[in-house]
Design a protein around this motif. Structure first.
Motif, PDB file in Angstrom:
ATOM      1  N   GLU A  85      14.419  38.842  51.839  1.00 48.64           N
ATOM      2  CA  GLU A  85      14.390  39.567  50.692  1.00 48.64           C
ATOM      3  C   GLU A  85      13.609  40.355  50.238  1.00 48.64           C
ATOM      4  OE1 GLU A  85      12.266  35.402  50.691  1.00 48.64           O
ATOM      5  OE2 GLU A  85      13.994  36.095  51.601  1.00 48.64           O
ATOM      6  N   ALA A  86      12.657  40.748  51.359  1.00 50.59           N
ATOM      7  CA  ALA A  86      11.679  42.029  51.353  1.00 50.59           C
ATOM      8  C   ALA A  86      12.128  43.118  51.723  1.00 50.59           C
ATOM      9  CB  ALA A  86      10.528  41.573  52.417  1.00 50.59           C
ATOM     10  N   TYR A  87      13.621  42.981  51.922  1.00 48.95           N
ATOM     11  CA  TYR A  87      14.419  44.462  52.431  1.00 48.95           C
ATOM     12  C   TYR A  87      15.550  44.494  51.760  1.00 48.95           C
ATOM     13  CZ  TYR A  87      11.049  43.793  55.930  1.00 48.95           C
ATOM     14  OH  TYR A  87       9.865  43.853  57.041  1.00 48.95           O
ATOM     15  N   PRO A  88      15.449  44.902  50.373  1.00 51.54           N
ATOM     16  CA  PRO A  88      16.639  45.039  49.376  1.00 51.54           C
ATOM     17  C   PRO A  88      17.426  46.347  49.999  1.00 51.54           C
ATOM     18  CG  PRO A  88      14.883  45.456  48.226  1.00 51.54           C
ATOM     19  CD  PRO A  88      14.409  44.668  49.485  1.00 51.54           C
ATOM     20  N   GLN A  89      18.480  46.491  49.744  1.00 54.39           N
ATOM     21  CA  GLN A  89      19.236  47.688  49.989  1.00 54.39           C
ATOM     22  C   GLN A  89      18.108  48.813  49.242  1.00 54.39           C
ATOM     23  OE1 GLN A  89      21.538  47.184  52.097  1.00 54.39           O
ATOM     24  NE2 GLN A  89      21.885  49.415  52.678  1.00 54.39           N
ATOM     25  N   GLY A  90      17.914  50.043  50.022  1.00 51.98           N
ATOM     26  CA  GLY A  90      17.387  51.102  49.636  1.00 51.98           C
ATOM     27  C   GLY A  90      15.699  50.804  49.332  1.00 51.98           C
ATOM     28  N   ALA A 117      13.127  61.738  56.343  1.00 51.73           N
ATOM     29  CA  ALA A 117      13.980  62.696  55.620  1.00 51.73           C
ATOM     30  C   ALA A 117      15.040  62.036  54.936  1.00 51.73           C
ATOM     31  CB  ALA A 117      14.506  63.879  56.633  1.00 51.73           C
ATOM     32  N   ARG A 118      15.740  61.221  55.577  1.00 51.90           N
ATOM     33  CA  ARG A 118      16.661  60.247  54.797  1.00 51.90           C
ATOM     34  C   ARG A 118      16.117  59.542  53.535  1.00 51.90           C
ATOM     35  NH1 ARG A 118      21.185  58.533  57.518  1.00 51.90           N
ATOM     36  NH2 ARG A 118      21.311  56.648  55.987  1.00 51.90           N
ATOM     37  N   THR A 119      14.943  58.941  53.813  1.00 53.34           N
ATOM     38  CA  THR A 119      14.231  58.216  52.635  1.00 53.34           C
ATOM     39  C   THR A 119      13.881  59.430  51.492  1.00 53.34           C
ATOM     40  OG1 THR A 119      13.456  56.650  54.013  1.00 53.34           O
ATOM     41  CG2 THR A 119      12.359  56.855  51.831  1.00 53.34           C
ATOM     42  N   SER A 120      13.418  60.563  52.074  1.00 54.40           N
ATOM     43  CA  SER A 120      12.928  61.548  50.945  1.00 54.40           C
ATOM     44  C   SER A 120      14.300  61.948  50.033  1.00 54.40           C
ATOM     45  CB  SER A 120      12.528  62.727  51.733  1.00 54.40           C
ATOM     46  OG  SER A 120      11.317  62.340  52.237  1.00 54.40           O
ATOM     47  N   ALA A 121      15.349  62.195  50.907  1.00 51.13           N
ATOM     48  CA  ALA A 121      16.565  62.764  50.246  1.00 51.13           C
ATOM     49  C   ALA A 121      17.115  61.622  49.164  1.00 51.13           C
ATOM     50  CB  ALA A 121      17.708  63.185  51.317  1.00 51.13           C
ATOM     51  N   ARG A 122      17.028  60.366  49.619  1.00 47.60           N
ATOM     52  CA  ARG A 122      17.530  59.307  48.799  1.00 47.60           C
ATOM     53  C   ARG A 122      16.670  59.358  47.597  1.00 47.60           C
ATOM     54  NH1 ARG A 122      22.214  58.370  48.132  1.00 47.60           N
ATOM     55  NH2 ARG A 122      21.387  57.178  46.664  1.00 47.60           N
ATOM     56  N   ALA A 123      15.279  59.277  47.732  1.00 50.30           N
ATOM     57  CA  ALA A 123      14.354  59.106  46.677  1.00 50.30           C
ATOM     58  C   ALA A 123      14.532  60.405  45.805  1.00 50.30           C
ATOM     59  CB  ALA A 123      12.952  59.315  47.158  1.00 50.30           C
ATOM     60  N   VAL A 124      14.576  61.528  46.050  1.00 48.94           N
ATOM     61  CA  VAL A 124      14.907  62.580  45.098  1.00 48.94           C
ATOM     62  C   VAL A 124      16.299  62.396  44.551  1.00 48.94           C
ATOM     63  CG1 VAL A 124      15.641  65.089  45.029  1.00 48.94           C
ATOM     64  CG2 VAL A 124      13.856  64.201  46.491  1.00 48.94           C
ATOM     65  N   ILE A 125      17.429  62.246  45.273  1.00 45.98           N
ATOM     66  CA  ILE A 125      18.414  61.768  44.423  1.00 45.98           C
ATOM     67  C   ILE A 125      18.324  60.607  43.305  1.00 45.98           C
ATOM     68  CG2 ILE A 125      20.814  60.601  44.810  1.00 45.98           C
ATOM     69  CD1 ILE A 125      20.851  62.199  47.701  1.00 45.98           C
ATOM     70  N   GLU A 126      17.517  59.740  43.627  1.00 46.27           N
ATOM     71  CA  GLU A 126      17.241  58.520  42.714  1.00 46.27           C
ATOM     72  C   GLU A 126      16.231  59.010  41.779  1.00 46.27           C
ATOM     73  OE1 GLU A 126      16.909  55.176  45.075  1.00 46.27           O
ATOM     74  OE2 GLU A 126      18.462  55.499  46.288  1.00 46.27           O
ATOM     75  N   GLY A 127      15.667  60.177  41.638  1.00 43.53           N
ATOM     76  CA  GLY A 127      14.936  60.456  40.552  1.00 43.53           C
ATOM     77  C   GLY A 127      13.516  61.027  40.887  1.00 43.53           C
ATOM     78  N   LEU A 128      12.934  61.115  42.065  1.00 46.91           N
ATOM     79  CA  LEU A 128      11.780  61.687  42.265  1.00 46.91           C
ATOM     80  C   LEU A 128      11.965  63.264  42.175  1.00 46.91           C
ATOM     81  CD1 LEU A 128       9.867  59.863  45.251  1.00 46.91           C
ATOM     82  CD2 LEU A 128       9.649  59.609  43.113  1.00 46.91           C
ATOM     83  N   ARG A 129      10.954  64.088  41.807  1.00 46.85           N
ATOM     84  CA  ARG A 129      11.099  65.441  41.481  1.00 46.85           C
ATOM     85  C   ARG A 129       9.839  66.145  42.194  1.00 46.85           C
ATOM     86  NH1 ARG A 129      15.330  64.596  41.260  1.00 46.85           N
ATOM     87  NH2 ARG A 129      17.040  64.795  39.860  1.00 46.85           N
ATOM     88  N   GLU A 199      28.332  64.795  48.526  1.00 42.30           N
ATOM     89  CA  GLU A 199      28.511  65.223  47.113  1.00 42.30           C
ATOM     90  C   GLU A 199      27.125  64.951  46.416  1.00 42.30           C
ATOM     91  OE1 GLU A 199      31.825  63.255  45.306  1.00 42.30           O
ATOM     92  OE2 GLU A 199      33.369  64.200  46.735  1.00 42.30           O
ATOM     93  N   GLU A 200      26.276  63.866  46.691  1.00 46.14           N
ATOM     94  CA  GLU A 200      25.191  63.543  45.880  1.00 46.14           C
ATOM     95  C   GLU A 200      23.984  64.478  46.417  1.00 46.14           C
ATOM     96  OE1 GLU A 200      24.350  58.937  45.650  1.00 46.14           O
ATOM     97  OE2 GLU A 200      24.997  59.388  47.732  1.00 46.14           O
ATOM     98  N   LEU A 201      24.279  65.629  47.147  1.00 48.39           N
ATOM     99  CA  LEU A 201      23.321  66.523  47.460  1.00 48.39           C
ATOM    100  C   LEU A 201      22.961  67.516  46.495  1.00 48.39           C
ATOM    101  CD1 LEU A 201      24.032  67.036  51.174  1.00 48.39           C
ATOM    102  CD2 LEU A 201      22.333  65.770  50.416  1.00 48.39           C
ATOM    103  N   ALA A 202      23.937  67.753  45.532  1.00 47.45           N
ATOM    104  CA  ALA A 202      23.904  68.536  44.266  1.00 47.45           C
ATOM    105  C   ALA A 202      22.715  68.287  43.608  1.00 47.45           C
ATOM    106  CB  ALA A 202      25.110  68.570  43.622  1.00 47.45           C
ATOM    107  N   LYS A 203      22.215  66.975  43.693  1.00 43.09           N
ATOM    108  CA  LYS A 203      21.114  66.401  42.710  1.00 43.09           C
ATOM    109  C   LYS A 203      19.754  66.963  43.323  1.00 43.09           C
ATOM    110  CE  LYS A 203      23.778  62.345  41.409  1.00 43.09           C
ATOM    111  NZ  LYS A 203      23.624  60.826  41.443  1.00 43.09           N
ATOM    112  N   ILE A 204      19.803  67.583  44.594  1.00 43.68           N
ATOM    113  CA  ILE A 204      18.361  67.972  45.361  1.00 43.68           C
ATOM    114  C   ILE A 204      18.393  69.369  45.067  1.00 43.68           C
ATOM    115  CG2 ILE A 204      17.164  68.368  47.390  1.00 43.68           C
ATOM    116  CD1 ILE A 204      18.845  65.965  48.272  1.00 43.68           C
TER     117      ILE A 204
END
Length: 262
Positions: A85-90, A117-129, A199-204
């Motif tokens: 449970e300490a490792y939820p998706q994402g 880098a994978r994590t950074s891309a995901r974090a930006v897609i999910e809202g970090l700016r 397709e999600e890369l447009a958010k970066i």
């Protein structure tokens, strides 16, 4: 906060522990003063190995930045829980968001190498700016299709004691031994990394540097990744996936890109 000295004595970093979104404690190492740069290391590595040992953090600090370098969950000095449970998706992108909030970062840059880098891309897609973003050791194909990469490393963990020189997993197992990886925690983490659809890369949308070794194709094409992003450029440095992070050119490229005003 505890003062630590790493490497040859020229690289001094302070360390602290920060509680993430679910109560898991993450070790965060800091060097320098100035514009914050959150730096996420690669799989089975650590902040010390990726950013401090080979002088990249020191170059940023000398250029007027503050390098903020967490050890990812299940890595380095951070907690390594054995409960699924300490490792939820994402989970790693969630940790990145929690660190930005806990540290009160508003005007900052974000740098990731490989898994970072994978994590950074995901974090930006999910809202970090962040103001600027660096994706290092990463290509377009490496952001998707994680199941294949994950399966390779899980197999290496499961065969850990029997892998010998000549086995495709030998280098991975050798690095895990060097880094004293907690295999139970690492195995759980490997199953909790999200894919990124092109397709999600447009958010970066922020200016992005795709920084990759000239002999590094472990995660696909860096050129194609830069072309797929709205505002990115590709820079090559010497090295393979494993050796490029040891090159002084990596730190130089970070200082040049993050120090640019345009």
């Amino acid at each position: 906060m505890v003062s630590t000295t790493v490497g040859d004595g020229r690289t001094e970093a302070s360390s602290e522990r920060i509680t993430s979104f679910d109560g898991v404690e993450l070790a965060v190492h800091r060097m320098g003063e100035g514009r914050p740069v959150l730096m996420l290391h690669g799989l089975f590595s650590s902040a010390e190995m990726n950013w401090i040992r080979f002088g990249h953090a020191r170059k940023l600090a000398d250029a007027g930045f503050e390098a903020i370098m967490p050890d990812l969950r299940a890595h380095g000095d951070s907690a390594k829980p054995h409960e699924p449970e300490a490792y939820p998706q994402g989970v790693l992108a969630k940790d990145a968001g929690a660190l930005v909030a806990a540290l009160g970062l508003e005007d900052y840059d974000l740098v990731g190498f490989s898994l970072g880098a994978r994590t950074s891309a995901r974090a930006v897609i999910e809202g970090l700016r962040p103001r600027r973003l660096v994706l290092s050791g990463m290509g377009l194909q490496g952001l998707a299709g994680w199941s294949g990469r994950s399966a390779f490393f899980i197999d290496a963990i499961d065969r850990f004691e029997e892998v010998e020189r000549g086995d495709p997993a030998f280098m991975a197992v050798s690095f895990m031994k060097t880094m004293k990886i907690d295999r139970v925690a690492a195995r759980l983490l490997l199953q909790a990394v999200d894919d990124t659809d092109p397709e999600e890369l447009a958010k970066i949308t922020m200016p992005t540097l795709v920084l990759c070794g000239d002999k590094d194709d472990d995660n696909g094409s860096a050129t194609e990744l830069a072309e797929a992003l709205p505002d990115a450029r590709h820079v090559e440095i010497p090295g393979t996936h494993m050796s490029s992070v040891t090159e002084g050119a990596l730190g130089d490229a970070l200082v040049e890109f993050l120090g640019a005003t345009a």
